[in-house]
Write a protein that holds these residues in place. Sequence first.
Motif, short mmCIF file in Angstrom:
data_model
loop_
_atom_site.label_atom_id
_atom_site.label_comp_id
_atom_site.label_asym_id
_atom_site.label_seq_id
_atom_site.Cartn_x
_atom_site.Cartn_y
_atom_site.Cartn_z
N ASN A 1 0.10 -7.39 0.62
CA ASN A 1 -1.23 -7.09 1.15
C ASN A 1 -1.23 -6.01 2.23
OD1 ASN A 1 0.07 -8.88 2.88
ND2 ASN A 1 -1.83 -9.80 3.57
N LYS B 1 -7.69 -2.08 0.51
CA LYS B 1 -6.59 -2.93 0.98
C LYS B 1 -6.79 -3.32 2.43
CE LYS B 1 -2.22 -3.36 -0.71
NZ LYS B 1 -1.32 -3.49 -1.62
N ASN C 1 -9.04 -6.23 3.12
CA ASN C 1 -8.59 -7.57 2.74
C ASN C 1 -7.50 -8.15 3.64
OD1 ASN C 1 -10.30 -7.97 0.51
ND2 ASN C 1 -9.03 -6.58 -0.69
N ILE C 2 -7.14 -7.45 4.70
CA ILE C 2 -6.08 -7.94 5.59
C ILE C 2 -6.63 -9.10 6.41
CG2 ILE C 2 -4.65 -7.40 7.59
CD1 ILE C 2 -4.29 -4.62 6.44
#
Length: 115
Positions: free
Chosen positions: A5, A20, A23-24
């Motif tokens: 991730n 990306k 979505n951390i």
Amino acid sequence: MKFENILISYNKNIIEALKKLNNIRDYSRLILFVINENGSLLGSLTDGDIRRSLAKDADLEKTVGEICNKDFVYEQQTQEFLDLSRYRKKDIKILPLVNEKKELVRIIDLEITKS
């Protein structure tokens, strides 16, 4: 811990990086680590790096390898004591630890880690 991730290939574009970053959830900072085809770290990438690139030329198709910070701070993982205070003094928030192939093996979040 799995790092999928927070790792992104150097040839991915800005849009893919933004998805990306969005979505951390596991770290206090929004940061990605850019890797080459062998999985070795090439640089770090934050939303600030993306903003600066877009402000410069608004090119969403640029690769993250072009805009990442290649002068990022990292440490080689060893069995020796790692003095985190020197990184805190430099206002480092996330410290990646790498192996001899410069592959990510651990992340130290200095906002969370107290010692």
